[in-house]
Scaffold this active site. Structure first.
Site, PDB file in Angstrom:
ATOM      1  N   SER A   8      -6.619  -7.238   7.652  1.00  9.10           N
ATOM      2  CA  SER A   8      -5.880  -5.999   7.788  1.00  9.10           C
ATOM      3  C   SER A   8      -5.235  -6.040   9.167  1.00  9.10           C
ATOM      4  O   SER A   8      -5.917  -6.196  10.179  1.00  9.10           O
ATOM      5  CB  SER A   8      -6.846  -4.809   7.665  1.00  9.10           C
ATOM      6  OG  SER A   8      -6.192  -3.622   8.028  1.00  9.10           O
ATOM      7  N   ARG A  67      -0.056   5.804  17.167  1.00  7.57           N
ATOM      8  CA  ARG A  67      -0.243   6.810  16.117  1.00  7.57           C
ATOM      9  C   ARG A  67       0.290   8.184  16.483  1.00  7.57           C
ATOM     10  O   ARG A  67       0.900   8.847  15.636  1.00  7.57           O
ATOM     11  CB  ARG A  67      -1.715   6.892  15.725  1.00  7.57           C
ATOM     12  CG  ARG A  67      -2.312   5.583  15.210  1.00  7.57           C
ATOM     13  CD  ARG A  67      -1.381   4.855  14.284  1.00  7.57           C
ATOM     14  NE  ARG A  67      -2.015   3.788  13.532  1.00  7.57           N
ATOM     15  CZ  ARG A  67      -1.351   2.933  12.793  1.00  7.57           C
ATOM     16  NH1 ARG A  67      -0.014   2.999  12.721  1.00  7.57           N
ATOM     17  NH2 ARG A  67      -1.979   1.989  12.120  1.00  7.57           N
ATOM     18  N   ASP A 119      -7.379   5.573  12.197  1.00  6.93           N
ATOM     19  CA  ASP A 119      -5.964   5.934  12.142  1.00  6.93           C
ATOM     20  C   ASP A 119      -5.718   7.232  11.395  1.00  6.93           C
ATOM     21  O   ASP A 119      -4.859   8.028  11.780  1.00  6.93           O
ATOM     22  CB  ASP A 119      -5.157   4.787  11.525  1.00  6.93           C
ATOM     23  CG  ASP A 119      -5.019   3.640  12.503  1.00  6.93           C
ATOM     24  OD1 ASP A 119      -5.063   3.898  13.718  1.00  6.93           O
ATOM     25  OD2 ASP A 119      -4.880   2.491  12.063  1.00  6.93           O
ATOM     26  N   ASP A 129       0.817  -1.213   0.000  1.00  7.23           N
ATOM     27  CA  ASP A 129       0.000   0.000   0.000  1.00  7.23           C
ATOM     28  C   ASP A 129       0.848   1.259   0.000  1.00  7.23           C
ATOM     29  O   ASP A 129       0.654   2.147  -0.837  1.00  7.23           O
ATOM     30  CB  ASP A 129      -0.928   0.034   1.221  1.00  7.23           C
ATOM     31  CG  ASP A 129      -2.005  -1.033   1.157  1.00  7.23           C
ATOM     32  OD1 ASP A 129      -1.879  -1.980   0.347  1.00  7.23           O
ATOM     33  OD2 ASP A 129      -2.965  -0.924   1.931  1.00  7.23           O
TER      34      ASP A 129
END
Lengths: 432, 432, 432, 432
Positions: B180, B96, B125, B16
């Site tokens: 995922s 994050r 996210d 990705d």
């Protein structure tokens, strides 16, 4: 002491309340009515009747309160996912307001002017009994012998029993049951004795009664399906039962698989820390399953509101405020949120673990079409997130921009003037 | 799109972000700086460097952030006993803000005018990255390709990769990794694929990576001793280590014993419910142990205050507000409460169970002399409890007395006038 | 834009919504239904009808919603003593969900596929309209012209009006009404223009419309008696009236005596601070009086629970979440608490002051017999307070004793080892 | 009683504490140390010294605590915008912990083994004194004569005074001061006498001492400018002064303009409702001004967090928990939030009104460029609001869609099966 004519005593038939029964008769010269409840403690109640009769009691109440206990106290509490101090499922706390209510009802029926109980002056239970009784019958007199008499040690108590012909269990005399226990359909608690050292592990033997240890539990997992309606459990593996039967069955399942043992230090309402061990097999399963069905059916903000109110609700139950207007107000909110908490949870029990394996509901708010990582055919417009984030960030961006712009001015000001020391927190304990 | 000159991309080296790297170069005609962090995800980072180089990237940042991650993010969060929605330990959320901070630092160092990331427009996210970045660098431009481009399916992404010569992992192409995933020192998360049905149990194979199943865990328990200072773990079994080493060791222990698997439905900040499975072996142990040491050393009201604030703190972390002034304000309070949270917790790991077996501390507030069921030699005067209960009951007694006195008047009034219907709750959704 | 066939527009008849009406017809090529509500803004509605007709509108809705507004929105909100950020009585916020509800009802009746409003993209009102509409009609399309069109200045708007033959008020053209205003039965708000500088006082002239200034108010006080039932005002000076008549009468009284002007800086939901001036004469009286009757009839803990939940409830109303499940859940609790909030409050109005002079209730929980400084004949046993205080102090005494005992040990430890620096708060904004 | 050797008495020099002084000497046969504090009550202290001397007291402490009172107690409390039960500014409550601290300090210095005070057993002040003392000196003995002796009426007290040669003020004897009063730099309170009827207005004469009535206040407004640093007032009209001088000046200003009278019913910690009248002229101004400067400089979410915590903080102060760890923890958070609460507030005083007319700050978060109704040149992108609203609405839209889809199924189910009655709220008081 001479003013009391008739007192209703919460009577278990055990040594302590038998001594109290006699003591009340002797000290208060009053008639004693006994009340013994079956709340699922797993003991025969008829011996209590016989003992009361033998002690000359004329009015003896023995009530099966198991269904009321689970339906009107345990289940409403679990609707709130109630846990005290992150761990304790309130097994003892939740039974007390029911006993208080029944004591008061009997006092009214018997035109008694007082009630009495066997809880000590150090614990929470005295508070729970008495706050409940006062709230329901404001002028009731309450006699708490442990706060009044001078039988302040086991030896004195046994001596009193012997003097007054009260039969003493052999084990009790030997001190072989070293714990203070409380049992009902939701749990058994253990306190005192060796447990008074919080660094010491509880003994493997002689204590746990509702559960096997995880080590000794079956090595084959068992799947269970729980069905909920309006936030309450209504069926296990497709079988509808009464509330107290459901909890008994959960206890059987959990106990078999070593589920629900707890060992903790808690903060009592009277101001001290105490160490307790608890077995709550059914309750442990119920809590996890209720959260799971809520996760599917409850709106996010309603769920978060409940989570924020829960610690306060838990303290109210723990501290004995079940019959308070603030507990009722919270309950009204909680019950309202459960209208759509319907559906089925499947879980796996294995050696102390409660493993959720699925949940489904006709009232599910889970929208697979929107959440999917695959093509969603326009169900959700990802571009919306940009605006969402930017407006949520706006206040922080403004603050950061202003701070950046301010920085040179502040630096200059600092240079010009000698630094003023940072304001100290105003109030500090003096170095006592 | 032409305004951007240099963008810092959070780059994993996977498919990705490799596509994003190329897409940024092509669409924005800008220089791309890559940033790859080691936060304990357990993957080689050098391949990312090689791929970035191959893609023509001149400035490549590869940072070991493991210690900062655990010391400055994970540990502060655990001081609050943080759990989102009763279950989730926030393993993804807490990483994050660190990435956001480092992206901004690099953007400043590189004089870049934008940052970019590979999070989708449906998830949390993107919010966490961007709220953090905006709070720390208010004028930063943020490029979130998933919200902009038309590569809205896996097929299109693979086609783009093929067209542009981006190597595609064989498994990826086959769709053999159907989840995922997100991994770091605190946890691994799994979402998507078969998990999009909340009624379906997660597969036994191919998913869990940090833990064995409780069934396959050793049948011999293992005892562990954890030492805390100021609320943070500082040693395991007497061995002092760095923060990230401690967490890695806890992961090893928990993973070995099947501790820390979770399967839940959660509420995303963007408004949808999603289903996730999480492995947090070390965090699960740490939470239990931290609560245990707090139970001994924290004042009751401080502990309750923390419990009431925790859900809000958890939401702030979950929603991406780590760098907000309200999270900082709460942290200041939380950190203050930890000053005396020192001591040792012993626990037993066994087939998914974390069993506390003891806690001790020089800062213990447990007072055995007062709590004892035995003679306490006057440490506590049981008679005090009578007054305590009576004043706590007073408001309820007054209310009950007044209600009793009011009853005849109300009954008379009711008789005189036909009952007015109860005020309906004011606001109801129209029967839409 | 071509998909919309019929849109319901919240139409005031003023310049902005007249331009929007035309713009919708032209840009969306769709039928426009107009909806104009009387919520007590004090303007003629028939001109709106005439203008709509002239613009070719076939379905024109003009509704008197005053009673519904006060009974089902204003009064429920006042049951919670709702104040946003310590000052603002939410006069604008509380009207929006009613408009949203009616827009949706008309859209259903007219089989329209969209609704539209004249709120800008910077304010709270767009959020309140749209959250309400989405909650009640999840698939509704919403057209917010201010977020779409390019008429981004007054000049452009006037030019559009001139081009399309929309009559423009002379004052508007001259810019003589420099404020953005919103009026209903609860309040008038003023924003914009000179008020955009929070350091500048509002002008003495040309702004306030519902109230005289305290300086110009009568120099003779006026006594008023308000009667409450279940937390709602039901009569003024003995006169029962409908809800909206009561509020109108309170407005008249408050306005006459200079009551209810506010000048504040508030935090909008979209992330910016804004400055507003508000006149809420009736609401200001109502809030004080409601608190006064609650002070007599509400249990302490229930009152405190309400006070702690109020800021959250106020934010929900302010942010537009009236039709959310969490607002409803809180309302259920709040309404429950009002069952005994009955009685009479007397107050004095004088030059901006609302002075409570007495309160009485058959549901009073005030017990003169107990509280008296005189002989109470045993109603209260002062000795109880000793135990009450001692148990409430116990946890602090234990902590202080332990700290004293610990001190020498710590001092010795400190001497032995060089001081470890205090743990710094973990997370700090980088010096961005 | 014979164990006490030396007691420190909080001594005002008035009748009550003079009787207590004698009573302690006689009953406890112990040395009495007197402590009299100047906290701005506006009375001469030298007469207290003379009386103590005359009573044979050897150690007499007379301390000016005004600066410490305002700086370390009043100001920290105002940082939180503290109001108890929506009205009361805690003027009495906030002085007690300082007295408690000083009593303990003197007890330590004098090696006294007890402290004593003149608060009754019905009020909050006994709790505040004693919780503070116990927290700071866990083993202190506390003598509260009102809870011990039999002087339970004014007549008995006067008789005791006469018998023991304690001089009685002429007015006191006549009962001409019918209120129980408490005065310090923050306020004067009035309780008892005619005020024990909450329906009766306070008398116009003979009560209020710090303020004129709004009616008698000047008919010309007065403008005042207040300057804040880190949330504390530092200057009035440009004049920097010490904390206690600032509050005295605010009192003068407020008192002159009829600001700060309150008449309310409050809930005491000991469980009863009581009626009090309060004058807090300076505090009333300070609260409004502090909110105004915060409105400009505080982040929205931090401000809301403070608002939600405030009622709990207020209860802690009211209930006497100033020296508790939970109050300290909250204070740490509150103080942290005040770092940027700097700037200037202008306000107008007029006949009881405090009218904010402006606020400005170098730390202002108000961004005129963004909020403006005029052209903002791209400072804010209105289109962002669409996404913001849509994602905030998402959960409600999903719920509404699901409910719509569910409706036919439910209707069918209802038809098939007879309606099950709605679950009743679980817990109700029995019809006692």
């Amino acid at each position: 002491m001479s003013q009391i004519k008739k007192v209703v005593l919460a009577y278990s038939g055990g040594l302590d309340t038998s001594v109290i029964l006699k003591w009340l008769q002797d000290e208060y010269k009053c008639e004693v009515v006994t009340f013994t409840a079956d709340i699922g403690q797993g003991e025969e109640l008829e011996p209590a009747r016989a003992k009361a009769k033998a002690a000359g009691v004329k009015s003896i109440y023995i009530d099966d309160l198991r269904e009321e206990f689970v339906r009107d106290f345990v289940f409403p509490m679990f609707r709130a996912n109630t846990v005290y101090e992150g761990e304790y499922l309130l097994g003892t706390s939740i039974a007390r307001p029911l006993i208080a209510k029944r004591l008061v009802e009997i006092a009214r029926a018997e035109k008694a002017d007082a009630i009495s109980h066997g809880a000590t002056g150090k614990g929470n239970d005295q508070v729970r009994f008495e706050l409940g009784a006062y709230a329901l019958m404001p002028n009731v007199k309450i006699i708490a012998p442990w706060r009044e008499w001078d039988l302040t040690s086991r030896e004195k108590l046994l001596a009193y029993a012997d003097t007054h012909g009260i039969p003493v269990d052999f084990k009790k005399r030997k001190g072989e049951s070293p714990f203070s226990m409380d049992a009902n359909l939701l749990h058994i608690s253990y306190e005192g004795g060796i447990l008074e050292d919080p660094a010491a592990a509880p003994p493997e033997k002689g204590m746990w009664r509702l559960t096997v240890s995880p080590e000794k539990a079956p090595s084959k997992p068992e799947l269970v399906e729980l069905q909920f309606e309006r936030g309450d459990l209504v069926a296990i593996n497709g079988q509808r039962m009464k509330a107290h039967e459901l909890l008994a069955e959960l206890n059987r399942l959990g106990g078999k698989h070593g589920v629900g043992r707890l060992d903790l230090v808690e903060n009592r309402y009277v101001g001290m820390k105490s160490r307790g061990c608890y077995e709550t097999p059914g309750g442990t399963i119920l809590l996890r399953a209720h959260r799971a069905i809520e996760s599917l059916t409850l709106d996010r903000e309603v769920a978060h509101l409940k989570d924020e109110l829960m610690p306060r609700y838990a303290s109210l139950v723990y501290n004995g405020y079940w019959w308070s207007p603030e507990r009722t107000a919270l309950q009204v909110l909680i019950d309202h949120t459960q209208e759509r908490v319907n559906g089925t949870v499947t879980l796996k029990l294995f050696k102390g673990n409660v493993i959720i394996t699925g949940r489904s509901s006709a009232d599910s708010l889970f929208d697979a079409k929107i959440v999917t990582f695959e093509e969603d055919e326009g169900a959700y417009d990802q571009a919306d997130a940009g605006g969402f984030i930017k407006l949520n960030a706006l206040r922080m961006r403004i603050a950061a921009s202003k701070a950046q712009a301010e920085r040179p001015r502040r630096a200059a000001a600092k240079k010009a003037a000698p630094a003023k020391p940072a304001a100290k927190p105003a109030a500090r304990k003096p170095t006592a």
